[in-house]
Design an enzyme around this catalytic site. Structure first.
Site, PDB file in Angstrom:
ATOM      1  N   ARG A 286       0.831  -1.211   0.000  1.00 16.24           N
ATOM      2  CA  ARG A 286       0.000   0.000   0.000  1.00 16.24           C
ATOM      3  C   ARG A 286       0.857   1.249   0.000  1.00 16.24           C
ATOM      4  O   ARG A 286       1.955   1.245   0.544  1.00 16.24           O
ATOM      5  CB  ARG A 286      -0.843   0.055   1.264  1.00 16.24           C
ATOM      6  CG  ARG A 286      -2.076  -0.742   1.175  1.00 16.24           C
ATOM      7  CD  ARG A 286      -2.975  -0.480   2.363  1.00 16.24           C
ATOM      8  NE  ARG A 286      -3.764  -1.658   2.665  1.00 16.24           N
ATOM      9  CZ  ARG A 286      -4.666  -2.176   1.848  1.00 16.24           C
ATOM     10  NH1 ARG A 286      -4.910  -1.613   0.681  1.00 16.24           N
ATOM     11  NH2 ARG A 286      -5.336  -3.279   2.181  1.00 16.24           N
TER      12      ARG A 286
ATOM     13  N   TYR B  13      -3.708 -10.384  -3.561  1.00 13.84           N
ATOM     14  CA  TYR B  13      -3.538 -10.011  -2.160  1.00 13.84           C
ATOM     15  C   TYR B  13      -4.352 -10.933  -1.247  1.00 13.84           C
ATOM     16  O   TYR B  13      -3.822 -11.539  -0.325  1.00 13.84           O
ATOM     17  CB  TYR B  13      -3.941  -8.551  -1.979  1.00 13.84           C
ATOM     18  CG  TYR B  13      -3.854  -8.069  -0.553  1.00 13.84           C
ATOM     19  CD1 TYR B  13      -2.627  -7.991   0.087  1.00 13.84           C
ATOM     20  CD2 TYR B  13      -4.994  -7.687   0.146  1.00 13.84           C
ATOM     21  CE1 TYR B  13      -2.535  -7.551   1.397  1.00 13.84           C
ATOM     22  CE2 TYR B  13      -4.916  -7.249   1.458  1.00 13.84           C
ATOM     23  CZ  TYR B  13      -3.695  -7.182   2.078  1.00 13.84           C
ATOM     24  OH  TYR B  13      -3.612  -6.765   3.379  1.00 13.84           O
TER      25      TYR B  13
ATOM     26  N   ARG C 244      -4.216  -5.572  15.374  1.00 14.88           N
ATOM     27  CA  ARG C 244      -5.083  -5.749  14.217  1.00 14.88           C
ATOM     28  C   ARG C 244      -5.828  -7.067  14.403  1.00 14.88           C
ATOM     29  O   ARG C 244      -5.290  -8.000  14.999  1.00 14.88           O
ATOM     30  CB  ARG C 244      -4.192  -5.854  12.975  1.00 14.88           C
ATOM     31  CG  ARG C 244      -4.631  -5.086  11.796  1.00 14.88           C
ATOM     32  CD  ARG C 244      -3.530  -4.963  10.744  1.00 14.88           C
ATOM     33  NE  ARG C 244      -2.470  -5.945  10.798  1.00 14.88           N
ATOM     34  CZ  ARG C 244      -2.564  -7.193  10.349  1.00 14.88           C
ATOM     35  NH1 ARG C 244      -3.724  -7.641   9.854  1.00 14.88           N
ATOM     36  NH2 ARG C 244      -1.530  -8.003  10.395  1.00 14.88           N
TER      37      ARG C 244
ATOM     38  N   VAL D  26       4.237  -2.380  18.478  1.00 12.17           N
ATOM     39  CA  VAL D  26       3.472  -1.857  19.615  1.00 12.17           C
ATOM     40  C   VAL D  26       4.314  -1.994  20.899  1.00 12.17           C
ATOM     41  O   VAL D  26       4.344  -1.087  21.731  1.00 12.17           O
ATOM     42  CB  VAL D  26       2.116  -2.593  19.731  1.00 12.17           C
ATOM     43  CG1 VAL D  26       1.407  -2.247  21.027  1.00 12.17           C
ATOM     44  CG2 VAL D  26       1.240  -2.237  18.538  1.00 12.17           C
ATOM     45  N   ALA D  27       5.036  -3.109  21.008  1.00 10.98           N
ATOM     46  CA  ALA D  27       5.869  -3.321  22.204  1.00 10.98           C
ATOM     47  C   ALA D  27       6.879  -2.186  22.356  1.00 10.98           C
ATOM     48  O   ALA D  27       7.098  -1.659  23.448  1.00 10.98           O
ATOM     49  CB  ALA D  27       6.597  -4.660  22.088  1.00 10.98           C
TER      50      ALA D  27
ATOM     51  N   GLU E 275       6.699   0.838  20.910  1.00  9.19           N
ATOM     52  CA  GLU E 275       6.027   2.134  21.109  1.00  9.19           C
ATOM     53  C   GLU E 275       5.590   2.304  22.568  1.00  9.19           C
ATOM     54  O   GLU E 275       5.650   3.398  23.131  1.00  9.19           O
ATOM     55  CB  GLU E 275       4.821   2.229  20.163  1.00  9.19           C
ATOM     56  CG  GLU E 275       5.240   2.279  18.702  1.00  9.19           C
ATOM     57  CD  GLU E 275       4.086   2.099  17.726  1.00  9.19           C
ATOM     58  OE1 GLU E 275       4.334   2.125  16.521  1.00  9.19           O
ATOM     59  OE2 GLU E 275       2.934   1.923  18.180  1.00  9.19           O
TER      60      GLU E 275
ATOM     61  N   ASP F   9      39.273 -26.475 -17.648  1.00  9.78           N
ATOM     62  CA  ASP F   9      38.727 -27.468 -16.721  1.00  9.78           C
ATOM     63  C   ASP F   9      37.352 -27.887 -17.267  1.00  9.78           C
ATOM     64  O   ASP F   9      36.767 -27.188 -18.105  1.00  9.78           O
ATOM     65  CB  ASP F   9      38.621 -26.808 -15.332  1.00  9.78           C
ATOM     66  CG  ASP F   9      37.769 -27.602 -14.377  1.00  9.78           C
ATOM     67  OD1 ASP F   9      38.030 -28.807 -14.239  1.00  9.78           O
ATOM     68  OD2 ASP F   9      36.836 -27.029 -13.777  1.00  9.78           O
TER      69      ASP F   9
ATOM     70  N   ASP G 158      37.348 -23.748 -11.978  1.00  7.08           N
ATOM     71  CA  ASP G 158      36.403 -23.260 -10.960  1.00  7.08           C
ATOM     72  C   ASP G 158      36.767 -23.639  -9.530  1.00  7.08           C
ATOM     73  O   ASP G 158      36.223 -23.075  -8.608  1.00  7.08           O
ATOM     74  CB  ASP G 158      35.008 -23.800 -11.261  1.00  7.08           C
ATOM     75  CG  ASP G 158      34.900 -25.271 -10.919  1.00  7.08           C
ATOM     76  OD1 ASP G 158      35.730 -26.056 -11.409  1.00  7.08           O
ATOM     77  OD2 ASP G 158      34.021 -25.617 -10.117  1.00  7.08           O
TER      78      ASP G 158
HETATM   79  C1  GDG Z   1       4.150  -6.234  10.063  1.00  4.58           C
HETATM   80  C2  GDG Z   1       4.505  -7.484  10.870  1.00  4.58           C
HETATM   81  C3  GDG Z   1       6.171  -6.112  12.116  1.00  4.58           C
HETATM   82  C4  GDG Z   1      -1.983  -0.261  15.516  1.00  4.58           C
HETATM   83  N1  GDG Z   1      -3.219   0.034  15.942  1.00  4.58           N
HETATM   84  C5  GDG Z   1      -3.358   1.345  15.837  1.00  4.58           C
HETATM   85  C6  GDG Z   1      -2.202   1.884  15.336  1.00  4.58           C
HETATM   86  N2  GDG Z   1      -1.365   0.867  15.138  1.00  4.58           N
HETATM   87  C7  GDG Z   1       0.003   0.997  14.654  1.00  4.58           C
HETATM   88  C8  GDG Z   1       0.969   0.794  15.790  1.00  4.58           C
HETATM   89  C9  GDG Z   1       2.172   0.212  15.067  1.00  4.58           C
HETATM   90  C10 GDG Z   1       1.548  -0.522  13.905  1.00  4.58           C
HETATM   91  O1  GDG Z   1       0.258  -0.010  13.697  1.00  4.58           O
HETATM   92  C11 GDG Z   1       1.412  -2.013  14.138  1.00  4.58           C
HETATM   93  O2  GDG Z   1       2.669  -2.543  14.255  1.00  4.58           O
HETATM   94  P1  GDG Z   1       3.015  -4.072  14.090  1.00  4.58           P
HETATM   95  O3  GDG Z   1       4.400  -4.260  14.466  1.00  4.58           O
HETATM   96  O4  GDG Z   1       1.999  -4.883  14.792  1.00  4.58           O
HETATM   97  O5  GDG Z   1       2.965  -4.267  12.501  1.00  4.58           O
HETATM   98  P2  GDG Z   1       2.024  -4.802  11.334  1.00  4.58           P
HETATM   99  O6  GDG Z   1       1.583  -3.636  10.552  1.00  4.58           O
HETATM  100  O7  GDG Z   1       0.958  -5.661  11.855  1.00  4.58           O
HETATM  101  O8  GDG Z   1       2.934  -5.698  10.305  1.00  4.58           O
HETATM  102  C12 GDG Z   1       5.013  -7.098  12.242  1.00  4.58           C
HETATM  103  C13 GDG Z   1       5.778  -4.937  11.257  1.00  4.58           C
HETATM  104  O9  GDG Z   1       5.273  -5.336   9.977  1.00  4.58           O
HETATM  105  C14 GDG Z   1       6.942  -3.995  11.007  1.00  4.58           C
HETATM  106  O10 GDG Z   1       7.948  -4.654  10.310  1.00  4.58           O
HETATM  107  O11 GDG Z   1       6.497  -5.633  13.386  1.00  4.58           O
HETATM  108  O12 GDG Z   1       5.441  -8.250  12.914  1.00  4.58           O
HETATM  109  O13 GDG Z   1       3.392  -8.353  10.953  1.00  4.58           O
HETATM  110  O14 GDG Z   1       2.994   1.239  14.584  1.00  4.58           O
HETATM  111  O15 GDG Z   1       1.194   2.020  16.382  1.00  4.58           O
HETATM  112  N3  GDG Z   1      -2.014   3.192  15.136  1.00  4.58           N
HETATM  113  C15 GDG Z   1      -3.040   4.007  15.426  1.00  4.58           C
HETATM  114  N4  GDG Z   1      -4.220   3.533  15.907  1.00  4.58           N
HETATM  115  C16 GDG Z   1      -4.414   2.242  16.130  1.00  4.58           C
HETATM  116  O16 GDG Z   1      -5.494   1.842  16.566  1.00  4.58           O
HETATM  117  N5  GDG Z   1      -2.884   5.312  15.236  1.00  4.58           N
END
Ligand code: GDG
Length: 738
Positions: free
Chosen positions: A14, A95, A283, A387-388, A390, A509, A691
């Site tokens: 995207r 997709y 998600r 998220v961890a 952040e 060779d 080689d």
């Molecule tokens: C892939 C991999 C890998 C989520 N909910 C809300 C929101 N978020 C933002 C978070 C974070 C991001 O979305 C989610 O991060 P993830 O790490 O879970 O990533 P994914 O997009 O699922 O996908 C994953 C990542 O790529 C990066 O390489 O870590 O393992 O699956 O930034 O903040 N943001 C807002 N509202 C929400 O409700 N504003």
């Protein structure tokens, strides 16, 4: 800063923005957050310089390029030139189909959900092909392209066809599974997928484990060599690397102090009324362990009832793919669990789970991070999990919260001070929640400050810069190691030397030089092209050709005996001057082989598919047909055993070659073999090509004016390098055809 002179181009599924009510809206997701922060930093650094070009970002979108340009300008979005990719409705099915019904579940180890539809794979290939055609219209040969994620595994090779000077990097955001899992894809798919992604100069993974899994798959499923972080295949050289994606930690730290976040915090505080807060945000997806987490919460309140009325669990599920029936069902299951658990424990003034099915705005999200006593991040499998990170970045230093993290998330290998749990072990999760709630402020601070340091020191800027620098270096190595080291002026000089010389010698060779390797050595027979080039060479009376090989004399006689060439067999143990009989230099009986043969026999038993080849003057253990990883391991042990046996022996040596281990007399080598045949190298034009290690003995004895060429990777005394036998034939054709 992109280290290459060209532009930086990003390709992701995207675009980072879409248009809603004529306004530019940033899409959510880890990649977008990361690249957006990176671009901001990049743009800041570039401001005022003439190199102020935007990053080109390609991605699927329903908006037009003009609309995106227009709203970007209005919103002051100056970082990216957004180029939408429009696929036909059918193509866009790639997709939902192959990406989300096959790669996503398989790579996350949900194998029972993969449907292995052939039609889906075909659509995936078509979509990658049509995207590569579209993108290539915009490319300059010295651009740097950074392709993101599993939607485009075939794209690196497709774009490589456009220009070999492009720098192509690929980053995988999800796990790469173990080869036992990847093996479930049909043979042809897995070969195409691996070779497709290996079109890149650099492939990045979040963690070392995923990188290891990938190199094991490469070794198992395609013809390749892996040495450390480098993979070499017919597509060339590719570097693999682990780059754990970071976040813009500083931005989170600053934002949580903002007045807008404080307003959100007040609203949350009012709602939880002095209770302690646990939270999760994911998600909607089966990989995230949402359902299991609810069961763990239920178990926690059952096991530790003293926390009833004390703790509130706020669970946010962000809508995703909810037009798909199985996702709708997942949502219903989650919601019915929430209802059931709340029904079980709630009192008039306390509801254990507050549940929201929505996308939070950034301020709401940061307020939630900042106020929570603990984050419950418990995916069943997750590439990384931002998220961890952040959450850690948004903690108030005076009283930071605690991170409970699944050991199945890529982040766990990085965030060592998190309290890790197994997401399937409800008891462990319940106990860890209790432990976290009971930590003293000092303990919490100590855990948090280490985590904070890590996410600040390897943030998104370091991540992107690291990746791009590694990409630049890998591309440089790739270029240097290409067969094309013999190009341009050098090639012309060799041709001039060839045309001017009235006597010319070719020392060629066979395996890996004139002919590619085959799992069964007897099936590696000369192609019609080899015969054509040789007969062309031999039609010129100035040319003398020697085929100098490790093969036995029977093989060489069978395939080259009719030609007017000199033959050297078994690295010099036998030779035949053209038109005469074979002369066997090594005439000892076979008794010397016995001790080595006994050792090798043991290894044949231990390594299915391996076998012993007995030649007059050597004994060779082959493992080309065995399991490549196991074979390589066993080869090391065999080499050790043989070396031990050969201690103090001045007559024989053991050597490791291409998928072989060999014992042979010290005196038998290609250098001495060629000398015995030719007597002198006083010839104005000499071209020697080989080689492997055994050809080095030949290169070592040739005079300095000889043109020496090594085929493939590895150290060599040769002056030039080719990548494969095709390049050898091209060179010979270039010399003999006018
Ligand atoms: C892939 C991999 C890998 C989520 N909910 C809300 C929101 N978020 C933002 C978070 C974070 C991001 O979305 C989610 O991060 P993830 O790490 O879970 O990533 P994914 O997009 O699922 O996908 C994953 C990542 O790529 C990066 O390489 O870590 O393992 O699956 O930034 O903040 N943001 C807002 N509202 C929400 O409700 N504003």
């Amino acid at each position: 800063m992109p280290p290459h002179s060209g532009r930086l181009i990003i390709i992701s599924y995207r675009l980072p923005f879409h248009i809603e009510n004529k306004k530019l809206v940033q899409n959510s997701g880890g990649l977008v957050s990361a690249m957006f922060s990176y671009a901001k930093g990049l743009y800041k650094n570039k401001e005022g310089t003439e190199n102020n070009s935007k990053i080109l970002w390609f991605g699927i979108s329903e908006d037009t390029r003009e609309e995106l340009k227009h709203v970007s300008e209005k919103a002051n979005q100056n970082y990216f030139d957004l180029i939408p990719i429009h696929l036909s409705k059918e193509e866009d099915g790639f997709y939902e189909g192959f990406c989300n019904n096959q790669i996503w579940p398989l790579f996350h180890y949900f194998t029972h959900l993969v449907d292995f539809s052939k039609e889906d794979y075909k659509l995936y290939k078509n979509a990658n092909e049509s995207i590569s055609k579209y993108v290539s219209n915009f490319l300059n040969p010295n651009d740097t392209i950074w392709i993101h994620d599993y939607h485009f595994l075939l794209l690196p090779k497709l774009l490589r066809n456009f220009s070999s000077s492009l720098e192509i990097g690929f980053f995988l955001h999800i796990p790469f599974p173990s080869y036992e899992i990847f093996k479930q894809f049909p043979r042809i798919w897995r070969e195409e997928l691996l070779l497709g992604v290996l079109g890149a100069d650099l492939i990045g993974f979040h963690i070392f484990d995923y990188m290891q899994h990938f190199s094991q798959c490469v070794l198992q499923f395609i013809d390749s060599h892996v040495e450390g972080n480098w993979v070499s295949t017919t597509e060339g050289l590719t570097r693999l690397g682990a780059f754990p994606i970071g976040i813009d930690a500083q931005a989170f730290e600053q934002d949580y102090l903002s007045s807008k976040v404080k307003i959100e915090e007040k609203a949350i505080q009012k709602a939880i009324a002095n209770k302690r807060l646990m939270f999760s945000v994911d998600r909607l997806d089966y990989t995230k362990g949402i359902f299991e987490r609810l069961l763990a919460i239920e178990h926690f309140f059952n096991k530790y009832p003293e926390y009833k009325n004390e703790v509130v669990f706020n669970m946010v599920v962000v809508p995703s793919r909810d037009h798909i029936p199985s996702y709708q069902k997942m949502r219903l299951d989650i919601e019915s669990q929430v209802g059931r658990i709340n029904g079980l424990f709630a009192s008039l003034d306390w509801t254990p789970i507050t549940y929201q099915y929505k996308h939070l705005n950034r301020n709401e999200l940061i307020a939630l991070y900042a106020l929570s006593d603990l984050a419950l991040i418990t995916p069943i499998r997750d590439g990384m999990n931002l998220v961890a990170k952040e959450f850690i970045a948004s903690q108030p230093p005076h009283e930071p919260g605690v991170l409970i993290l699944s050991e199945m998330a890529g982040t766990a290998s990085e965030l060592r001070e998190a309290l890790t749990i197994n997401p399937n072990d409800l008891d462990e999760i319940a106990d860890t929640i209790k432990t976290a709630l009971e930590l003293s402020p000092t303990e919490k601070h100590s855990l948090w400050s280490n985590l904070k340091e890590r996410i600040h020191s390897y943030d998104v800027f370091v991540w992107a810069n690291d990746f791009l620098h590694a990409l630049h270096n890998a591309a440089k190595m790739q270029k240097e190691s290409r067969s094309d080291s013999l190009v341009g002026k050098i090639l012309e000089n060799i041709k001039t030397n060839y045309l001017n010389a009235e006597k010319r010698l070719f020392l060629l060779d066979y395996d890996g030089t004139l002919s590619p390797f085959h799992p069964d050595p007897q099936k590696a027979i000369p192609s019609p092209q080899v015969y054509e080039v040789l007969s062309r060479l031999l039609s010129d009376s100035y040319n003398e050709v020697v085929i100098i090989s490790g093969r036995n004399h029977e093989f060489l006689e069978r395939w080259f005996g009719e030609l007017s060439v000199h033959l050297v067999a078994e690295h010099g143990a036998s030779h035949k001057i053209k038109g005469s009989e074979w002369h066997h230099y090594w005439n000892q009986n076979d008794q010397w082989k016995e001790p080595y043969q006994n050792i090798m026999r043991e290894f044949v038993k231990r390594c299915p598919g391996s076998f012993i080849e007995e030649k007059k003057a050597s004994l060779v253990w082959h493992y080309r047909k065995a399991d490549p990883i196991y074979g390589k391991e066993i080869a090391k042990t065999l080499l050790k055993k043989l070396s031990h046996q050969l201690q103090n022996n001045t007559e024989f040596i053991c050597l490791e070659g291409n998928h072989i281990v060999e014992v042979r007399p010290i005196l038998i080598n290609k250098g001495d073999g060629a000398k015995r045949l030719l007597k002198s190298f006083d010839i104005p034009f000499i071209l020697a090509i080989g080689d492997d290690r055994t050809d080095e003995d030949l290169f070592a004895v040739l005079p300095s004016h000889a043109h020496t060429v090594k085929v493939g990777k590895g150290k060599s005394l040769a002056k030039y390098r080719f990548q494969n036998p095709e390049a050898v034939l091209r060179l010979l054709e270039y010399l003999v055809f006018p």
